[in-house]
Design a protein around this motif. Structure first.
Motif, mmCIF file in Angstrom:
data_model
loop_
_atom_site.group_PDB
_atom_site.id
_atom_site.type_symbol
_atom_site.label_atom_id
_atom_site.label_comp_id
_atom_site.label_asym_id
_atom_site.label_seq_id
_atom_site.Cartn_x
_atom_site.Cartn_y
_atom_site.Cartn_z
ATOM 1 N N HIS A 22 5.340 -1.233 32.072
ATOM 2 C CA HIS A 22 5.666 -1.581 30.934
ATOM 3 C C HIS A 22 5.529 -3.158 30.682
ATOM 4 O O HIS A 22 5.558 -3.671 29.582
ATOM 5 C CB HIS A 22 7.216 -1.183 30.833
ATOM 6 C CG HIS A 22 7.261 0.122 30.769
ATOM 7 N ND1 HIS A 22 7.037 1.027 29.812
ATOM 8 C CD2 HIS A 22 7.995 0.875 31.769
ATOM 9 C CE1 HIS A 22 7.130 2.265 30.275
ATOM 10 N NE2 HIS A 22 7.727 2.314 31.298
ATOM 11 N N GLU A 82 0.109 18.490 22.053
ATOM 12 C CA GLU A 82 0.779 17.262 21.577
ATOM 13 C C GLU A 82 -0.069 16.127 22.434
ATOM 14 O O GLU A 82 -0.381 16.364 23.691
ATOM 15 C CB GLU A 82 2.150 17.079 21.902
ATOM 16 C CG GLU A 82 3.126 17.895 21.077
ATOM 17 C CD GLU A 82 4.580 17.554 21.200
ATOM 18 O OE1 GLU A 82 4.945 16.690 21.635
ATOM 19 O OE2 GLU A 82 5.411 18.928 20.718
ATOM 20 N N PRO A 84 -0.640 12.970 24.714
ATOM 21 C CA PRO A 84 0.234 12.333 25.784
ATOM 22 C C PRO A 84 0.768 11.051 25.555
ATOM 23 O O PRO A 84 0.571 10.450 24.407
ATOM 24 C CB PRO A 84 -1.033 12.122 26.914
ATOM 25 C CG PRO A 84 -2.143 12.225 26.299
ATOM 26 C CD PRO A 84 -1.965 12.877 24.909
ATOM 27 N N ASP A 85 1.847 10.707 26.219
ATOM 28 C CA ASP A 85 2.261 9.476 25.989
ATOM 29 C C ASP A 85 1.528 8.313 25.822
ATOM 30 O O ASP A 85 0.691 8.008 26.773
ATOM 31 C CB ASP A 85 3.399 9.090 27.362
ATOM 32 C CG ASP A 85 4.287 7.944 27.244
ATOM 33 O OD1 ASP A 85 4.097 7.438 26.131
ATOM 34 O OD2 ASP A 85 4.843 7.654 28.091
ATOM 35 N N VAL A 86 1.756 7.741 24.770
ATOM 36 C CA VAL A 86 0.729 6.523 24.347
ATOM 37 C C VAL A 86 1.041 5.266 24.937
ATOM 38 O O VAL A 86 0.345 4.222 25.070
ATOM 39 C CB VAL A 86 0.571 6.407 23.054
ATOM 40 C CG1 VAL A 86 0.048 7.587 22.242
ATOM 41 C CG2 VAL A 86 1.953 5.742 22.206
ATOM 42 N N ASN A 87 2.244 5.164 25.925
ATOM 43 C CA ASN A 87 2.524 3.848 26.774
ATOM 44 C C ASN A 87 2.146 4.253 28.046
ATOM 45 O O ASN A 87 2.627 3.235 28.915
ATOM 46 C CB ASN A 87 4.118 3.697 26.445
ATOM 47 C CG ASN A 87 4.104 3.214 25.001
ATOM 48 O OD1 ASN A 87 3.505 2.413 24.320
ATOM 49 N ND2 ASN A 87 5.134 3.708 24.250
ATOM 50 N N SER A 88 1.652 5.497 28.657
ATOM 51 C CA SER A 88 1.176 5.640 30.154
ATOM 52 C C SER A 88 -0.001 5.978 30.234
ATOM 53 O O SER A 88 -0.760 6.424 29.198
ATOM 54 C CB SER A 88 2.091 6.776 30.315
ATOM 55 O OG SER A 88 3.651 6.505 30.384
#
Length: 164
Positions: A22, A82, A84-88
């Protein structure tokens, strides 16, 4: 001395486990970036192995681990409902294929039946850009290429490695 060591250790572990990705600034994508699948076409019937050709406009390709502005590398999403998580980092498994060497096409084995394919661009750390660069999801049908048992017997029966 013990207090200083324990404090340093706690700060180190906090940095690794609480703030791992992050704290990393996301790579930006060109506003006019367009990612697409050149081949196969949406709705096409193909045989396995399937050659998939990737297309990208408005950005460049760079291998994973190499940080250049306005670049990334391809990830092929197979039968993924869906994104995947766009922040990982984009996962790496049978449904998320990484092309971290900068490849712009691939040949993959798919079982007979209907499949969905979609491309997602990842940065040098496999993290999607901001804004996310993703292709339209296409559907393909992979036909069963098995030789009928009658034809298989013909091929085996001539004794010279070919069919009669």
């Amino acid at each position: 001395m013990l207090f200083t060591y324990e404090l340093a250790r706690a700060v180190f572990l906090l940095g690794i486990f609480v703030f791992p990705l992050h704290a990393v600034e996301k790579s930006t994508a060109s506003e006019d970036a367009k990612l697409y699948i050149i081949s196969p076409l949406d709705g096409e019937t193909v045989s396995s192995p399937v050659k998939i050709v990737f297309g990208l406009q408005g950005m460049g390709i760079a291998p994973a681990g190499i940080k250049f502005n306005n670049t990334g590398h391809h990830h092929l999403l197979i039968d993924v409902a869906e994104l995947p998580d766009v922040n990982s980092p984009i996962p790496s498994d049978d449904n998320h294929k990484h092309f971290g060497k900068g490849q712009t096409e691939a040949v993959i084995e798919l079982q007979p039946g209907e499949h969905t394919l979609q491309l997602m661009l990842g940065d040098h750390m496999h993290i999607p850009h901001d804004p996310v660069v993703v292709s339209k999801k296409i559907k393909i049908n992979v036909e069963d290429n098995k030789i009928s048992s009658q034809e298989e017997k013909k091929c085996i029966s001539n004794g010279y490695g070919g069919c009669k």
